[in-house]
Design a protein around this motif. Structure first.
Motif, PDB file in Angstrom:
ATOM      1  N   ASP A 168      -7.452  -0.513  27.169  1.00 30.47           N
ATOM      2  CA  ASP A 168      -7.233  -0.518  28.668  1.00 30.47           C
ATOM      3  C   ASP A 168      -6.065  -0.963  29.214  1.00 30.47           C
ATOM      4  O   ASP A 168      -5.594  -0.464  30.361  1.00 30.47           O
ATOM      5  N   PHE A 169      -5.643  -2.074  28.742  1.00 30.24           N
ATOM      6  CA  PHE A 169      -4.644  -2.666  29.382  1.00 30.24           C
ATOM      7  C   PHE A 169      -3.181  -2.989  28.842  1.00 30.24           C
ATOM      8  O   PHE A 169      -2.376  -3.560  29.060  1.00 30.24           O
ATOM      9  N   PHE A 170      -3.356  -2.720  27.377  1.00 30.44           N
ATOM     10  CA  PHE A 170      -1.989  -2.839  26.533  1.00 30.44           C
ATOM     11  C   PHE A 170      -0.789  -2.584  27.118  1.00 30.44           C
ATOM     12  O   PHE A 170       0.107  -2.966  27.118  1.00 30.44           O
ATOM     13  N   ASP A 171      -0.886  -1.293  27.665  1.00 30.01           N
ATOM     14  CA  ASP A 171       0.447  -0.449  28.254  1.00 30.01           C
ATOM     15  C   ASP A 171       0.832  -1.448  29.493  1.00 30.01           C
ATOM     16  O   ASP A 171       2.095  -1.543  29.583  1.00 30.01           O
ATOM     17  N   ASP A 172       0.040  -1.864  30.172  1.00 25.58           N
ATOM     18  CA  ASP A 172       0.208  -2.687  31.428  1.00 25.58           C
ATOM     19  C   ASP A 172       1.203  -4.076  30.955  1.00 25.58           C
ATOM     20  O   ASP A 172       2.052  -4.425  31.507  1.00 25.58           O
ATOM     21  N   PHE A 173       0.442  -4.733  29.891  1.00 30.34           N
ATOM     22  CA  PHE A 173       1.134  -5.887  29.413  1.00 30.34           C
ATOM     23  C   PHE A 173       2.221  -5.556  28.650  1.00 30.34           C
ATOM     24  O   PHE A 173       3.123  -6.461  28.778  1.00 30.34           O
ATOM     25  N   TYR A 174       2.411  -4.445  27.962  1.00 31.05           N
ATOM     26  CA  TYR A 174       3.629  -4.122  27.318  1.00 31.05           C
ATOM     27  C   TYR A 174       4.665  -4.159  28.329  1.00 31.05           C
ATOM     28  O   TYR A 174       5.862  -4.568  27.979  1.00 31.05           O
ATOM     29  N   GLU A 175       4.346  -3.476  29.269  1.00 29.49           N
ATOM     30  CA  GLU A 175       5.585  -3.353  30.406  1.00 29.49           C
ATOM     31  C   GLU A 175       5.881  -4.941  31.156  1.00 29.49           C
ATOM     32  O   GLU A 175       7.095  -5.177  31.470  1.00 29.49           O
ATOM     33  N   TYR A 176       4.857  -5.742  31.379  1.00 31.05           N
ATOM     34  CA  TYR A 176       4.810  -6.640  32.014  1.00 31.05           C
ATOM     35  C   TYR A 176       5.789  -7.664  30.962  1.00 31.05           C
ATOM     36  O   TYR A 176       6.492  -8.533  31.376  1.00 31.05           O
ATOM     37  N   ALA A 177       5.462  -7.558  29.572  1.00 31.93           N
ATOM     38  CA  ALA A 177       5.975  -8.562  28.549  1.00 31.93           C
ATOM     39  C   ALA A 177       7.590  -8.167  28.589  1.00 31.93           C
ATOM     40  O   ALA A 177       8.561  -9.107  28.528  1.00 31.93           O
ATOM     41  N   ALA A 178       7.941  -6.637  28.582  1.00 37.89           N
ATOM     42  CA  ALA A 178       9.307  -6.350  28.676  1.00 37.89           C
ATOM     43  C   ALA A 178      10.058  -7.288  29.937  1.00 37.89           C
ATOM     44  O   ALA A 178      11.284  -7.440  29.806  1.00 37.89           O
TER      45      ALA A 178
END
Length: 541
Positions: free
Chosen positions: A248-258
């Protein structure tokens, strides 16, 4: 004491109650429902159990088991006509397909869900699918397409009263549009979406709105408000939960990590990467592990740690090969499951066709191929219920061949069968009229039912039948009524009450037939219900 059905309904309530919070409890109840569904061959219960088992495994980040359960669910849900759960199953398939790196499969499943929603007017869930398709395009950098789908979701919500207070959907739509604006460099537009969120959705948000927090970090960073940005970074760092559904949230966290890496928030970046890596390893999703490794390579490149870059690049290659093998195995498994389901479907269709043929055979008279007496009982019961509920008319006719015994005794049984065939074929002709059904009642007796036809129309059809048989001019030298085959007909026509039955009307029609045969064969007599001996019968010679 609960009946078994009541207990199953109670289990289903428990599944919904524990969903997303206690997946192990959900799975335990689903197993009970599945077992009962198999015992009773009930596709509704089986589809429910398989689908919600998939949901539970999704919460546990077990991708392989999600797919296995959802494939089984779709087959059962389609047969049961459980369209919303079926659309949700397609949606879950799409999310999993995206998480393993197959966007084309994901889009295919989303479109299946969208077609299902539109065909069955599942407006609420159509909104969810539009949002998910928008998110898919957003994750692949197609911001114009993403904006289009987010906007469509908002239009759908505005046009339907039942969706106007679905604040979570509105929140996701506004966040999606705001993030698209940020990627196009339109900070003011993104700020307006954020303001709309605060105005319309803020009171309904909970602590798990990771997507919202990431959007706020991105927005305040682009606005240059670093103090507000860092406040939201703290909120995000403190809200990480090992139980969150990773897909559900991986892509959000990926952008946030970048972004954390870009703004040199190294401590926060490392903690987030460790957290995501742990969840991806637990979920056994190589595609997500490989994406995390991309960020780690960028991190080591920034630090100019060549040994670490080389190590992570080698691991990235291993992940790529592993992902290809894993996806190949998963796709093969999907194909095998599809094949098994298709073979099972074909077997069911074959059994259904055989059962239908047996039913037709059991309800069809062998000599004439007309419906038989058994079928008359079933069909007339349904027709009388409809007539009573809708306050429409019903007529029942019973007829027989005049002096058929004399015909059979003198011309022989073969000619007798031909005579019955002749009458049956004329009956098939009148059965082409709407509301008319014909049956062989036994021997040379036949029954005709007329559903929702005016009295005069029933008389016309009965008269046409009599004349058609007369025109056949089938010789009957042993009939006192005429030198050819004729029939006598008795009809009862009226508006049935709930207490009236086929047997009642048939008895009245039979009394009419008796009067015809007593006084003037080759005639029609018609009465209303109930038949009275002193009633004025309508005769037609």
């Amino acid at each position: 004491m609960f009946s078994q059905e009541e207990e199953v309904l109670s289990w289903m309530e428990q599944v919904i109650e524990h969903l997303g919070k206690q997946p192990e409890e959900t799975l335990a109840y689903c197993e009970k429902i599945r077992s009962y569904g198999e015992q009773t061959n009930n596709d509704k219960y089986l589809g429910f159990a398989h689908y919600y088992s998939g949901e539970a495994y999704y919460t546990l980040n077990n991708v392989e088991m999600v797919l296995l359960c959802i494939y089984k669910a779709i087959d059962c849900l389609e047969r049961a006509g459980e369209w919303e759960l079926m659309a949700r199953a397609y949606n879950l398939e799409a999310i999993i397909s995206e998480s393993i790196g197959n966007a084309s499969f994901a889009m295919d499943h989303y479109m299946n869900a969208l077609v299902c929603c539109r065909k069955h007017q599942l407006i609420r869930f159509e909104t969810i699918i539009l949002l998910n398709i928008g998110t898919l395009y957003y994750n692949y950098g197609e911001y114009d397409f993403a904006q289009d789908f987010f906007s469509r979701a908002i239009v759908l919500m505005n046009e339907n009263d039942e969706l106007k207070e679905q604040y979570f959907y509105r929140l996701i739509s506004e966040i999606g549009l705001g993030r698209c604006a940020l990627h196009r460099g339109d900070t003011e537009n993104a700020r307006q979406h954020a303001a709309r969120i605060h105005r319309e959705c803020a009171p309904y948000m909970n602590v798990e709105n990771y997507t919202y927090y990431v959007f706020q970090v991105q927005l305040y960073h682009q606005m240059g408000n670093y103090e507000a940005r860092d406040e939201y970074i703290k909120i995000l760092q403190n809200s990480l939960d090992e139980q969150l559904p990773l897909m559900d949230f991986f892509d959000d966290f990926y952008e946030y990590a970048a972004l954390l890496l870009d703004i040199e928030k190294i401590e926060e970046f490392q903690r987030l990467i460790d957290f995501l890596e742990m969840l991806a390893m637990r979920a056994k999703v190589t595609f997500l592990q490989r994406r995390i490794r991309e960020l780690k390579i960028q991190y080591y490149q920034k630090r100019q740690d060549e040994a670490a870059v080389f190590h992570e690049t080698a691991k990235f290659y291993e992940d790529t090969m592993k992902m290809e093998n894993s996806n190949r195995a998963m796709i093969l498994n999907m194909m095998n499951n599809r094949l098994e389901l298709e073979e099972a479907r074909e077997k069911r269709e074959q059994m259904a066709a055989e059962n239908e043929a047996l039913t037709r055979k059991s309800e069809t008279d062998a000599l004439t191929t007309l419906y038989n007496r058994f079928c008359l009982t079933r069909m007339s019961r349904e027709a009388f219920l409809r007539a009573a509920e809708n306050h429409t008319s019903m007529a029942v006719e019973i007829l027989d061949i005049d002096y058929f015994k004399q015909f059979n005794d003198n011309y022989g049984h073969q000619r007798g069968d031909e005579c019955i065939h002749t009458v049956a074929n004329e009956l098939k002709t009148i059965a082409m009229n709407d509301g008319v059904n014909v049956f062989r009642y036994g021997g040379d007796e036949f029954v005709v039912t007329y559903e929702n036809l005016p009295e005069q129309r029933v008389k016309e059809i009965a008269e046409n039948l009599k004349n058609a048989i007369t025109k056949q001019a089938m010789a009957h030298a042993f009939s006192p009524a005429a030198p050819y085959v004729t029939i006598s007909q008795g009809i009862c026509w009226d508006y049935p009450k709930e207490s009236d039955t086929m047997e009642d009307y048939l008895h009245s029609a039979d009394e009419c037939l008796y009067e015809v045969k007593k006084h003037s064969r080759n005639s029609i007599a018609m009465t209303h219900f109930p038949y009275r001996k002193d009633s004025n019968l309508s005769h037609k010679r």
